[in-house]
Design a protein around this motif. Structure first.
Motif, PDB file in Angstrom:
ATOM      1  N   ASP A 286       1.770  -5.349   6.922  1.00 34.67           N
ATOM      2  CA  ASP A 286       1.228  -4.031   7.298  1.00 34.67           C
ATOM      3  C   ASP A 286       1.694  -3.724   8.711  1.00 34.67           C
ATOM      4  O   ASP A 286       1.098  -4.217   9.675  1.00 34.67           O
ATOM      5  CB  ASP A 286      -0.303  -4.070   7.222  1.00 34.67           C
ATOM      6  CG  ASP A 286      -0.931  -2.729   7.593  1.00 34.67           C
ATOM      7  OD1 ASP A 286      -0.212  -1.725   7.668  1.00 34.67           O
ATOM      8  OD2 ASP A 286      -2.166  -2.709   7.802  1.00 34.67           O
TER       9      ASP A 286
ATOM     10  N   GLU B 231       1.992  -1.190  15.213  1.00 38.64           N
ATOM     11  CA  GLU B 231       1.149  -2.154  14.471  1.00 38.64           C
ATOM     12  C   GLU B 231       1.929  -3.418  14.152  1.00 38.64           C
ATOM     13  O   GLU B 231       3.059  -3.348  13.670  1.00 38.64           O
ATOM     14  CB  GLU B 231       0.684  -1.501  13.151  1.00 38.64           C
ATOM     15  CG  GLU B 231      -0.085  -2.443  12.235  1.00 38.64           C
ATOM     16  CD  GLU B 231      -0.623  -1.746  10.986  1.00 38.64           C
ATOM     17  OE1 GLU B 231      -0.048  -0.722  10.561  1.00 38.64           O
ATOM     18  OE2 GLU B 231      -1.624  -2.250  10.438  1.00 38.64           O
TER      19      GLU B 231
ATOM     20  N   ASP C 144       4.453   3.587   8.583  1.00 40.58           N
ATOM     21  CA  ASP C 144       3.453   2.535   8.375  1.00 40.58           C
ATOM     22  C   ASP C 144       3.731   1.992   6.984  1.00 40.58           C
ATOM     23  O   ASP C 144       3.296   2.561   5.979  1.00 40.58           O
ATOM     24  CB  ASP C 144       2.053   3.145   8.488  1.00 40.58           C
ATOM     25  CG  ASP C 144       0.937   2.106   8.362  1.00 40.58           C
ATOM     26  OD1 ASP C 144       1.219   0.984   7.886  1.00 40.58           O
ATOM     27  OD2 ASP C 144      -0.208   2.425   8.722  1.00 40.58           O
TER      28      ASP C 144
ATOM     29  N   TYR D 169       0.892  -1.176   0.000  1.00 40.21           N
ATOM     30  CA  TYR D 169       0.000   0.000   0.000  1.00 40.21           C
ATOM     31  C   TYR D 169       0.917   1.209   0.000  1.00 40.21           C
ATOM     32  O   TYR D 169       2.149   1.066   0.155  1.00 40.21           O
ATOM     33  CB  TYR D 169      -0.921  -0.002   1.229  1.00 40.21           C
ATOM     34  CG  TYR D 169      -0.187  -0.169   2.545  1.00 40.21           C
ATOM     35  CD1 TYR D 169       0.242   0.932   3.278  1.00 40.21           C
ATOM     36  CD2 TYR D 169       0.136  -1.435   3.031  1.00 40.21           C
ATOM     37  CE1 TYR D 169       0.948   0.783   4.459  1.00 40.21           C
ATOM     38  CE2 TYR D 169       0.853  -1.593   4.209  1.00 40.21           C
ATOM     39  CZ  TYR D 169       1.258  -0.483   4.919  1.00 40.21           C
ATOM     40  OH  TYR D 169       1.970  -0.636   6.078  1.00 40.21           O
TER      41      TYR D 169
ATOM     42  N   THR E  87       3.416  -0.787  11.546  1.00 43.82           N
ATOM     43  CA  THR E  87       3.799   0.573  11.914  1.00 43.82           C
ATOM     44  C   THR E  87       4.754   0.527  13.097  1.00 43.82           C
ATOM     45  O   THR E  87       4.529  -0.222  14.049  1.00 43.82           O
ATOM     46  CB  THR E  87       2.566   1.404  12.326  1.00 43.82           C
ATOM     47  OG1 THR E  87       1.574   1.295  11.311  1.00 43.82           O
ATOM     48  CG2 THR E  87       2.945   2.878  12.496  1.00 43.82           C
TER      49      THR E  87
ATOM     50  N   GLU F 246      -3.151  -2.549  15.977  1.00 44.44           N
ATOM     51  CA  GLU F 246      -2.484  -1.273  15.733  1.00 44.44           C
ATOM     52  C   GLU F 246      -3.100  -0.079  16.482  1.00 44.44           C
ATOM     53  O   GLU F 246      -3.581   0.867  15.866  1.00 44.44           O
ATOM     54  CB  GLU F 246      -2.481  -0.976  14.233  1.00 44.44           C
ATOM     55  CG  GLU F 246      -3.839  -1.106  13.546  1.00 44.44           C
ATOM     56  CD  GLU F 246      -3.768  -0.751  12.056  1.00 44.44           C
ATOM     57  OE1 GLU F 246      -3.312   0.351  11.746  1.00 44.44           O
ATOM     58  OE2 GLU F 246      -4.171  -1.588  11.235  1.00 44.44           O
TER      59      GLU F 246
END
Ligand code: GLY
Ligand code: MN
Ligand code: MN
Length: 452
Positions: free
Chosen positions: A251, A422, A239, A210, A253, A382
């Motif tokens: 994914d 996260e 992130d 992403y 963070t 997260e």
């Protein structure tokens, strides 16, 4: 297209499961196509629809998977004139059939009246769907909704090949965060750190799952600007997640001090967020309701804020009133899989169990998932703490806390704009496994990595 990435056995088993759930009804899954940047020969990189990728195992642009009972057929576009010149040799139908584990036919032979499908997110693929189905895919039929439910049932619980893909993504994500911490120093810009993080993915043949968020403005939840200067005393929030070569998402963070040392106030608030993340992780096990995992994080965060003097009053009452959402306005996480927010194109049908709906309360309304956890599910955990001017300056929103919010005490934490921590978590038979546990997370480990 790298045919070595094919998982024909896993893809065939997934199709069998889908066909059984559909009880003989016919479904078409469209791979999609790369949108053009400014003219058709200059497209953005192609990334197949995750529904297609899951049941085929390979991303094949404009291809369509047709599933009906025992008959699974993949329809692909034959090479166009000039393709060999501009794009090199393309695999033949036999190669694709071996890789996908099902027969492959030219796209022109597809006859699709009456089939169910999932509406594509891009207009070009919607046109392809409309042409194939003879109806607009934008208004879902009952059969389309039944297909969505059947897909959710398959993709919700990850099989062995999926878990291997998630582990690979976690490994790429781990390397990215280590590189990002090591590349940080005051005087550089956020894009220098982003470059270091994404370089580790490129070295692995991976891509970002992403748009990377690398920012000293952690209070902007999805800040995609990368030009900010890293000043001494800033916290940097990253992130960033890798997508494995087979399409599985990481994914993660982490938030670290640009100087390599947290200030006393940054450290104190970091410990509060870390405590909230640990409380949420401790609640992740089969049978646990994800909303309760969220509330465990909210309670721990609120207890920490009471201890720091930012809130006064009873923790449970503050959480019931939604006061914590003034600082932690989003949900504790979401499903993770081939999509970073897995299956979110299907809306709350995927994230919420039947009969459960989003709360209208500020904060809880952003909780993307409310299912009971089961072995094989992957989720993110997260929690965060953010000082968002648009929230803290809004009299209506802050009224939930009233005089239980001590703004003078909050003022002492002016050097904390945003902290999020996260991780990616697999639900196991007896609890959970943090797939991204190798990424430094305690304040001391983070400082050592940035300074090292
Ligand atoms: N990276 C987006 C999210 O954490 O949900
Ligand atoms: Mn994230
Ligand atoms: Mn996330």
């Amino acid at each position: 297209m790298d045919l070595d990435l094919a998982v024909p056995g896993a893809a065939a088993a997934r199709r069998d499961k889908l066909a059984a759930a559909l009880g003989g009804r016919r479904a078409l899954l469209f791979a999609g196509q790369a949108p053009p940047r400014n003219y058709p020969d200059a497209p953005y990189p192609f990334r197949a629809s995750s529904h297609f990728l899951y049941f085929v195992g390979l991303g094949i642009e404009r291809a369509v998977l047709d599933v009906q009972g025992d008959e699974h057929t993949l329809y692909v576009e034959p090479p166009a004139q000039g393709d060999a010149l501009w794009h090199g040799p393309t695999p033949g139908l036999d190669d694709l059939a071996r890789a996908a584990g099902c027969p492959v036919r030219p796209l022109g032979e597809l006859r699709a009246e009456g089939a169910a499908t999932i509406p594509a997110v891009d207009l070009a693929t919607r046109s392809q769907q409309q042409a194939a189905l003879g109806r607009s895919p934008s208004t879902p039929t009952d059969a389309d909704l039944a297909l969505a439910d059947a897909i959710i049932a398959c993709r919700l619980i990850h099989d062995e090949a999926a878990i291997a893909g998630l582990r690979e993504a976690a490994e790429g994500t781990t390397a990215a965060h280590l590189a990002g911490m090591r590349a940080t120093r005051p005087g550089r810009r956020a894009f220098h750190v982003r470059a270091a993080m994404e370089a580790t993915m490129t070295e692995r043949g991976m891509t970002p799952a992403y748009g990377s968020i690398v920012t000293v403005h952690g209070e902007v939840l999805h800040d995609h600007a990368h030009h900010h200067l890293l000043s001494d005393g800033d916290l940097l929030l990253a992130d960033v997640g890798a997508e494995s070569r087979g399409g599985w998402a990481g994914d993660v963070t982490r938030t670290w001090p640009t100087s390599g040392s947290f200030s006393a106030t940054q450290r104190a608030m970091y410990e509060v967020v870390l405590g909230a993340q640990r409380a949420a992780l401790a609640a992740v096990r089969p049978g646990a309701r994800y909303r309760d995992v969220h509330l465990a994080a909210a309670r721990a965060l609120t207890r920490g804020l009471v201890d720091l003097g930012v809130f006064r009053g009873d923790v449970d009452e503050l959480v019931a009133d939604g006061a914590h959402a003034l600082f932690f306005p989003h949900g504790v996480g979401h499903l993770l899989g081939l999509d970073v927010h897995d299956m979110e194109d299907l809306g709350d049908r995927a994230g919420y169990a039947p009969g459960r709906e989003r709360s209208p309360q500020f904060g809880l309304c952003y909780l993307r998932m409310d299912r009971d956890l089961a072995p094989g599910m992957a989720v993110t955990i997260e929690p965060g703490f953010y000082q968002v001017p648009a929230i803290l300056g809004d009299a209506e929103l802050t009224a939930v806390a009233g005089d239980r919010l001590d703004r003078a005490a909050l003022g002492r934490f002016a050097d904390v704009r945003g902290i999020r921590i996260e991780d990616d978590v697999l639900v196991t038979l007896d609890g959970h496994e943090v797939l991204t546990a190798a990424i430094p997370k305690t304040a001391g480990d983070v400082e050592a990595c940035v300074s090292g």
